[in-house]
Design an enzyme around this catalytic site. Structure first.
Site, PDB file in Angstrom:
ATOM      1  N   LEU A   1      58.792  37.583  34.265  1.00  0.00           N
ATOM      2  CA  LEU A   1      58.797  39.239  34.232  1.00  0.00           C
ATOM      3  C   LEU A   1      60.482  38.857  34.617  1.00  0.00           C
ATOM      4  O   LEU A   1      61.365  39.232  34.311  1.00  0.00           O
ATOM      5  CB  LEU A   1      57.988  39.795  34.686  1.00  0.00           C
ATOM      6  CG  LEU A   1      56.986  40.520  34.244  1.00  0.00           C
ATOM      7  CD1 LEU A   1      56.251  41.335  35.139  1.00  0.00           C
ATOM      8  CD2 LEU A   1      57.154  41.202  33.287  1.00  0.00           C
ATOM      9  N   ALA A   2      60.608  38.126  36.052  1.00  0.00           N
ATOM     10  CA  ALA A   2      61.966  38.306  36.030  1.00  0.00           C
ATOM     11  C   ALA A   2      63.005  37.131  35.649  1.00  0.00           C
ATOM     12  O   ALA A   2      63.683  37.940  35.141  1.00  0.00           O
ATOM     13  CB  ALA A   2      61.926  37.418  37.821  1.00  0.00           C
TER      14      ALA A   2
ATOM     15  N   ARG B   1      52.786  43.487  50.509  1.00  0.00           N
ATOM     16  CA  ARG B   1      53.172  43.825  50.055  1.00  0.00           C
ATOM     17  C   ARG B   1      52.170  44.775  48.386  1.00  0.00           C
ATOM     18  O   ARG B   1      50.529  45.015  48.594  1.00  0.00           O
ATOM     19  CB  ARG B   1      53.547  42.986  47.785  1.00  0.00           C
ATOM     20  CG  ARG B   1      53.470  43.670  47.005  1.00  0.00           C
ATOM     21  CD  ARG B   1      53.794  42.240  46.140  1.00  0.00           C
ATOM     22  NE  ARG B   1      52.641  41.668  45.433  1.00  0.00           N
ATOM     23  CZ  ARG B   1      51.985  42.298  44.772  1.00  0.00           C
ATOM     24  NH1 ARG B   1      51.931  43.120  43.986  1.00  0.00           N
ATOM     25  NH2 ARG B   1      50.725  41.522  44.627  1.00  0.00           N
TER      26      ARG B   1
ATOM     27  N   ARG C   1      45.257  46.090  50.895  1.00  0.00           N
ATOM     28  CA  ARG C   1      45.134  44.894  51.359  1.00  0.00           C
ATOM     29  C   ARG C   1      44.244  43.931  52.000  1.00  0.00           C
ATOM     30  O   ARG C   1      43.069  44.295  52.580  1.00  0.00           O
ATOM     31  CB  ARG C   1      45.992  44.008  50.295  1.00  0.00           C
ATOM     32  CG  ARG C   1      46.369  44.558  48.423  1.00  0.00           C
ATOM     33  CD  ARG C   1      46.540  44.151  47.926  1.00  0.00           C
ATOM     34  NE  ARG C   1      47.066  44.149  46.650  1.00  0.00           N
ATOM     35  CZ  ARG C   1      47.453  44.082  45.563  1.00  0.00           C
ATOM     36  NH1 ARG C   1      48.673  43.032  45.470  1.00  0.00           N
ATOM     37  NH2 ARG C   1      47.335  44.423  44.377  1.00  0.00           N
TER      38      ARG C   1
HETATM   39  C1  LIG Z   1      45.539  37.162  39.264  1.00  0.00           C
HETATM   40  C2  LIG Z   1      46.859  38.508  39.425  1.00  0.00           C
HETATM   41  C3  LIG Z   1      46.989  39.873  39.356  1.00  0.00           C
HETATM   42  C4  LIG Z   1      48.043  40.404  39.880  1.00  0.00           C
HETATM   43  N1  LIG Z   1      47.898  41.582  39.409  1.00  0.00           N
HETATM   44  C5  LIG Z   1      49.242  42.137  40.242  1.00  0.00           C
HETATM   45  C6  LIG Z   1      49.581  43.574  39.515  1.00  0.00           C
HETATM   46  O1  LIG Z   1      48.566  44.434  38.865  1.00  0.00           O
HETATM   47  N2  LIG Z   1      50.446  44.681  39.722  1.00  0.00           N
HETATM   48  C7  LIG Z   1      51.636  43.611  40.451  1.00  0.00           C
HETATM   49  O2  LIG Z   1      52.755  44.457  40.836  1.00  0.00           O
HETATM   50  N3  LIG Z   1      51.288  42.541  40.358  1.00  0.00           N
HETATM   51  C8  LIG Z   1      50.566  41.228  40.849  1.00  0.00           C
HETATM   52  N4  LIG Z   1      50.461  40.379  41.035  1.00  0.00           N
HETATM   53  C9  LIG Z   1      51.647  39.658  40.993  1.00  0.00           C
HETATM   54  C10 LIG Z   1      52.392  39.070  40.210  1.00  0.00           C
HETATM   55  O3  LIG Z   1      51.474  39.365  38.865  1.00  0.00           O
HETATM   56  C11 LIG Z   1      53.715  37.887  41.035  1.00  0.00           C
HETATM   57  O4  LIG Z   1      54.216  38.898  41.351  1.00  0.00           O
HETATM   58  C12 LIG Z   1      54.343  38.664  39.460  1.00  0.00           C
HETATM   59  O5  LIG Z   1      54.714  38.722  37.655  1.00  0.00           O
HETATM   60  C13 LIG Z   1      55.592  37.301  39.926  1.00  0.00           C
HETATM   61  O6  LIG Z   1      56.594  37.432  38.572  1.00  0.00           O
HETATM   62  P1  LIG Z   1      57.438  36.344  38.262  1.00  0.00           P
HETATM   63  O7  LIG Z   1      58.106  36.524  37.779  1.00  0.00           O
HETATM   64  O8  LIG Z   1      58.275  36.746  40.281  1.00  0.00           O
HETATM   65  O9  LIG Z   1      57.074  34.988  38.394  1.00  0.00           O
HETATM   66  P2  LIG Z   1      55.853  33.753  37.907  1.00  0.00           P
HETATM   67  O10 LIG Z   1      55.893  35.183  36.673  1.00  0.00           O
HETATM   68  O11 LIG Z   1      54.868  33.449  37.955  1.00  0.00           O
HETATM   69  O12 LIG Z   1      56.837  33.125  36.549  1.00  0.00           O
HETATM   70  C14 LIG Z   1      56.840  31.693  36.703  1.00  0.00           C
HETATM   71  C15 LIG Z   1      58.217  31.209  35.975  1.00  0.00           C
HETATM   72  O13 LIG Z   1      58.576  30.028  36.734  1.00  0.00           O
HETATM   73  C16 LIG Z   1      58.544  29.255  35.881  1.00  0.00           C
HETATM   74  N5  LIG Z   1      58.318  28.017  36.919  1.00  0.00           N
HETATM   75  C17 LIG Z   1      58.300  27.484  38.025  1.00  0.00           C
HETATM   76  N6  LIG Z   1      58.759  26.550  38.670  1.00  0.00           N
HETATM   77  C18 LIG Z   1      59.583  25.925  37.470  1.00  0.00           C
HETATM   78  C19 LIG Z   1      59.954  24.472  38.048  1.00  0.00           C
HETATM   79  N7  LIG Z   1      60.404  24.238  39.194  1.00  0.00           N
HETATM   80  N8  LIG Z   1      60.324  24.478  36.844  1.00  0.00           N
HETATM   81  C20 LIG Z   1      60.720  24.821  35.452  1.00  0.00           C
HETATM   82  N9  LIG Z   1      60.167  26.248  35.584  1.00  0.00           N
HETATM   83  C21 LIG Z   1      59.226  27.139  36.269  1.00  0.00           C
HETATM   84  C22 LIG Z   1      57.567  28.885  35.341  1.00  0.00           C
HETATM   85  O14 LIG Z   1      57.016  28.214  33.570  1.00  0.00           O
HETATM   86  C23 LIG Z   1      57.396  30.369  34.966  1.00  0.00           C
HETATM   87  O15 LIG Z   1      57.958  30.637  33.674  1.00  0.00           O
HETATM   88  C24 LIG Z   1      49.570  39.502  40.721  1.00  0.00           C
HETATM   89  C25 LIG Z   1      49.143  38.260  40.511  1.00  0.00           C
HETATM   90  C26 LIG Z   1      47.866  37.702  40.140  1.00  0.00           C
HETATM   91  C27 LIG Z   1      47.734  36.212  41.060  1.00  0.00           C
END
Ligand SMILES: Cc1cc2nc3c(=O)[nH]c(=O)nc-3n(C[C@H](O)[C@H](O)[C@H](O)COP(=O)(O)OP(=O)(O)OC[C@H]3O[C@@H](n4cnc5c(N)ncnc54)[C@H](O)[C@@H]3O)c2cc1C
Ligand code: SF4
Ligand code: FES
Lengths: 258, 639
Positions: B44-45, B436, B331
């Site tokens: 998402l980010a 959180r 939580r």
């Molecule tokens: C099962 C589950 C349910 C959840 N439910 C909720 C919910 O209902 N509501 C809520 O608000 N939050 C929820 N969360 C938390 C939330 O989903 C995550 O905190 C959030 O989606 C993280 O988003 P992000 O964009 O930071 O990272 P991510 O979506 O984890 O994306 C990480 C990205 O970085 C890339 N990446 C990582 N390391 C590297 C590297 N070294 N080189 C290249 N690419 C890399 C990956 O390929 C990926 O594209 C949940 C989490 C889990 C585990």
């Protein structure tokens, strides 16, 4: 509660790279808990292979909850294995029996070249989405979310289509290697919504034509729906075909859209 | 020496963000294409940041180790996303969301950042609806909401049990559009293996092509890490299998401070471990606690099945202990209560390692079809995994690692302590303090990517216009490439006896036992004495089969486990130094008579930001004091 299955034989497709020839190798799993998932069974196999100094079997997986669409195995000739509406990663060993032989292959489709062993390249799916699988809504300036009410059945139908996880099982199951179920799911998700109307006709045209560049054509076998872990309905294909036909007319006579 | 300047804008809390935006430097639209921005991660980010930056006109390169941006771990979020829309007229407001988040985080987050998050939350929903996210609706066609733990209003938007999937598809589609238009270059199956700092600025990154094993450099004016959380340090967690800390850790080693690594969240509603081949744990959305009642038998020697246990022999312990929040207690509190119930011998299931989450009352009250409408796919998922039908038999749940509040330290602009290097989403530490609230991670990821970074990056880039920046032939890039090549070759050369997974499991056990739900000084000391020898063994006895010139998942894993080891040490150190209990960090020594967390605001109302010194066991701790100007520090009570 946990029982063990014993003496399983796995026939696994091994192929060292996209252009290499491939072959089956047989491995034995002496014992595995029926609570283990299918991929956990492959983890056990890989630990054993590494222990024996051999290269682990390459396979795609990530969430292991049936939502990311990364896992992709043909198990005994069935995409995602024997359990309907279930992705490989959610399949558990309780669906198998002791002494069984299990054949494990990658998705087989011209549009999905094998990367290594059981891993394939599905980026052709991304090309279809890049061609039109979006609503043009640049960040900022969106109106209040409740400004356009959407009837619940419409939102629900759109959501039914949007559940597609992009795994490619539909393509792998199709005798023609067609991607109509995947493409139609994305088209329907957006074309059903009021927000999607402005680009309705250009979207379907661009997506269908990009799909045709990469994939085979649909001849209504229906294998895709049966293999789909999200049970995406084949009705969406009909909707896409209808919109595609209309688009040929509408996209040329813009005035008709009003 | 690391300097922690949070750069919070002046003014009243509600005006800070507007003040920032009116004062910041701008890059003229025609000049934006002169700047290259690297975005690592497409969750998402990352997807939202990359798409928005590209729309603005910057040249954007996106890197992800996944085969497609759509597979980022955000896809797995189930429950929902918060926003202070007050569509239900139940008294919600930006201020209330701000207050709930600060309180939920146990007063360990920065007011300025959190208020901005609450402010932009409302824009997120507008944006996502415009993009075609099919959120749940009421019969009149308006958006539906549900409530989540730690809040007394209904502010959570959701799309069945797949909110993360639908939001990520929305952001991915917007990113795909920019890729199709040629404004974004996508590097999939490509992993960041190092960040490069030249003359005190982040100059770019070094990546490894996972398919060919090739190491290459990419230079940019600014680099954004959106690489997710580090929950997999525990081995068993609800995170996807590939989630790892490598990107953040490599940045840390290049000078980015790592903040509050010990703040990890244990989620109360996961399916208990079934056996020892288990590779990950599955979350059951917290939204289930809206209608499910948590209980255990009153007696430890209970042998009857759930339906045979009469009301008077059940202990609905959350309702008993926290009458005003009941089953919706936050939580950390619910998790510890479950742990205590199981530790007291009253656990349920074949291994007595769970508690019941019972829907029979809801089914009686609402009817099966309503329950099915709300949670049908979650119930199916449970049945697939546990082999039991939750319409008939109560679910069994137990806490598991789920989210990491700690992460790269960032200032108000989301910049790390390395100029030009940003962190967004779960990879930063910024908004959730020590705990959180549910449905707030999706909100934060999208807030950072859509509504914060696109502004703050411009402020950094504007003065760099037409100034030369180092290219990939700079010696620092070459040195980093050589280092990365050597690192991966080294894993192959050890030729020991144990796989990366074996070490990962052992590491995870230590972290879970001593730095999990409850921590003690003694336990943490023990962990810190056990980790270095295990790490040494890893360096001597690792076995990676195959080679480095084609896809090799064992090799990828080796690099990730290596970084997890170092992070694990820092986590335990951080937990040991924080002599208080707050949010997800519960130190048994610091609790009141009722077993509730006892904070020490006098000595610990600060962020701990660690500086890399070459050895995680000897990292340097810096403190950023937290000032609470708007909200009074108070005991966090949910009674
Ligand atoms: C099962 C589950 C349910 C959840 N439910 C909720 C919910 O209902 N509501 C809520 O608000 N939050 C929820 N969360 C938390 C939330 O989903 C995550 O905190 C959030 O989606 C993280 O988003 P992000 O964009 O930071 O990272 P991510 O979506 O984890 O994306 C990480 C990205 O970085 C890339 N990446 C990582 N390391 C590297 C590297 N070294 N080189 C290249 N690419 C890399 C990956 O390929 C990926 O594209 C949940 C989490 C889990 C585990
Ligand atoms: S339609 Fe079904 S089978 Fe095809 S990609 Fe989507 S989820 Fe997979
Ligand atoms: S691994 Fe994510 S769907 Fe199977």
């Amino acid at each position: 509660m946990s029982n063990h299955l014993t003496n399983l034989t796995l026939k696994v497709w091994r192929q060292s790279g996209p252009n290499a020839g491939g072959h089956f190798e047989s491995y034995r799993i002496d014992s595995i808990s029926d609570e283990a998932s299918f991929l956990e069974m492959l983890d056990v196999l890989n630990e054993k292979l590494i222990g024996d100094g051999r290269e682990a079997v390459v396979f795609d997986h990530d969430c292991r909850e049936g939502i990311c669409g990364t896992c992709s195995l043909m198990i005994d000739g069935q995409a995602h294995g024997p359990q309907r509406g279930t992705a490989t990663c959610q399949l558990h060993m309780r669906k198998f029996q002791s002494n069984q032989e299990i054949v494990i292959e990658p998705w087989r489709a011209t549009a999905f070249p094998i990367v290594k062993d059981l891993m394939v390249d599905r980026s052709a799916f991304d090309r279809i989405v890049e061609a039109g699988g979006f609503i043009t809504a640049p960040t900022g300036g969106a109106p209040d979310a409740n400004l356009i009410p959407i009837a619940k059945p419409v939102a629900d139908a759109s959501m039914d289509a949007a559940e597609c996880i992009g795994c490619g099982a539909c393509v792998a199951a199709c005798p023609n290697g067609a991607a109509n179920l995947f493409t139609s799911a994305k088209v329907a998700h957006l074309n059903l919504l009021p927000q999607g109307q402005a680009e309705r006709w250009s979207r379907v045209e661009a997506m269908v034509e990009t799909m045709d560049e990469h994939f085979g054509s649909c001849t209504n076998h229906g294998e895709c729906e049966a293999a789909c872990p999200k049970s995406i309905s084949i009705d969406f294909i009909a909707l896409m075909n209808k919109d595609y036909r209309k688009s040929k007319f509408k996209n040329r006579k813009l005035i008709d859209q009003i | 020496m690391v300097e922690l300047n949070a750069k919070i804008p002046a003014g009243d809390i509600a005006e800070k963000w507007d003040n920032y935006k009116s004062d910041m430097k701008l890059v003229n639209p025609n000049n934006k294409r002169k700047f290259k921005v690297i975005v690592v991660g497409s969750g998402l980010a990352g997807a939202s940041a990359a798409a928005t930056l590209a729309e603005l006109g910057y040249q954007v390169d996106v890197f992800t180790f996944h085969d497609s941006p759509r597979r980022a771990h955000s896809i797995a979020a189930q429950g929902g996303i918060n926003a202070a829309k007050n569509y239900h007229g139940d008294g919600d407001s930006v201020h209330r969301l701000f207050y709930d988040t600060i309180k939920g985080g146990d007063f360990r987050a920065r007011e300025g950042n959190v208020h901005r998050l609450a402010q932009v939350s409302v824009n997120i929903i507008d944006q996502m609806v415009a993009q075609g996210v099919p959120f749940a609706r009421e019969y009149g066609g308006l958006l539906d909401n549900r409530s989540f733990g730690g809040a007394q209003v209904s502010r959570t938007f959701y799309a069945r049990g797949q909110t993360g999937q639908q939001l990520l598809l929305g952001a991915y589609q917007q990113l795909a559009r920019q890729i199709g238009l040629g404004n974004v270059r996508l590097f999939n199956r490509t992993e960041l293996v190092d960040t490069v700092v030249i003359d005190g600025r982040c100059a770019g990154i070094v990546v490894r092509d996972l398919v060919t094993g090739e190491i290459a450099s990419h230079a940019a004016h600014a680099t954004v890490l959106c690489t997710g959380g580090y929950g997999n340090v525990f081995f068993l967690s609800t995170n996807a299998m590939q989630c790892n800390v490598t990107a953040a850790w490599r940045a840390h080693r290049q000078g980015a401070a790592f903040a509050n690594p010990c703040y990890t969240q244990i989620h109360p509603t996961c399916i208990p471990q079934a056996d020892d081949t288990q590779s990950k744990l599955t979350l059951m959305s917290e939204s289930l606690r809206n209608d499910g009642r948590v209980w255990v038998p009153k007696n430890a020697d209970e042998t009857r099945s759930a339906d045979q246990i009469p009301e008077e022999d059940r202990d609905y312990y959350l309702e008993r202990l926290y009458p005003s929040f009941g089953n919706l207690a936050p939580r950390d509190i619910s998790s510890r209560a479950a742990k205590r119930a199981v530790d007291s011998g009253r656990g349920v299931g074949p291994l007595k390692n769970g508690v019941y989450l019972d829907f029979s009352a809801a089914i009686n009250r609402l009817g099966k079809s309503v329950v099915q409408e709300r949670y049908g796919n979650l119930f199916e998922m449970y049945e697939r995994i546990a082999g039991e039908n939750p319409y008939d038999v109560p679910m069994r749940i137990y806490p598991a690692t789920h989210y990491t509040m700690g992460g790269l330290w960032v200032d108000y602009e989301l910049m790390t302590t390395v100029p030009g290097l940003y962190a967004a989403g779960e990879a930063n530490f910024s908004d959730h303090g020590a705990n959180r609230l549910g449905a707030s991670a999706l909100m934060q990821g999208l807030a950072d990517g859509y509504f914060v970074l696109p502004y703050t990056i411009g402020n950094y880039l504007a003065p760099m216009l037409n100034k030369a920046t180092p290219g990939v032939d700079h010696p620092e890039f070459k040195a980093a490439e050589t280092g990365a090549r050597a690192r991966y070759q080294q894993y192959l050369d050890i030729k020991g006896t144990r796989s990366p997974d074996w070490f990962h499991r052992e590491l995870g056990k230590i972290i879970w036992d001593y730095c999990g739900m409850e921590r003690t000084e003694q336990g943490l000391e023990k962990a810190l004495s056990e980790l270095p020898p295990l790490y040494e063994e890893f360096q001597k006895d690792l076995r990676v089969t195959g080679d480095g010139a084609s896809i090799n998942q064992t090799l990828e894993k080796a690099g990730r486990v290596d970084d997890f080891f170092q992070l694990g040490m820092l986590m335990c150190k951080d937990a040991l130094e924080r002599n208080e209990s707050c949010g997800g960090h519960f130190r048994s020594e610091y609790q009141d008579e009722e077993g509730e967390a006892q904070r020490d605001d006098e000595n610990f109302a600060h962020v701990a930001a660690w500086e890399w010194t070459g050895d995680p066991m000897n990292a340097t701790r810096h403190a950023e004091e937290l000032e609470f100007e708007t909200i009074h520090l108070a005991k966090r009570s949910y009674k």
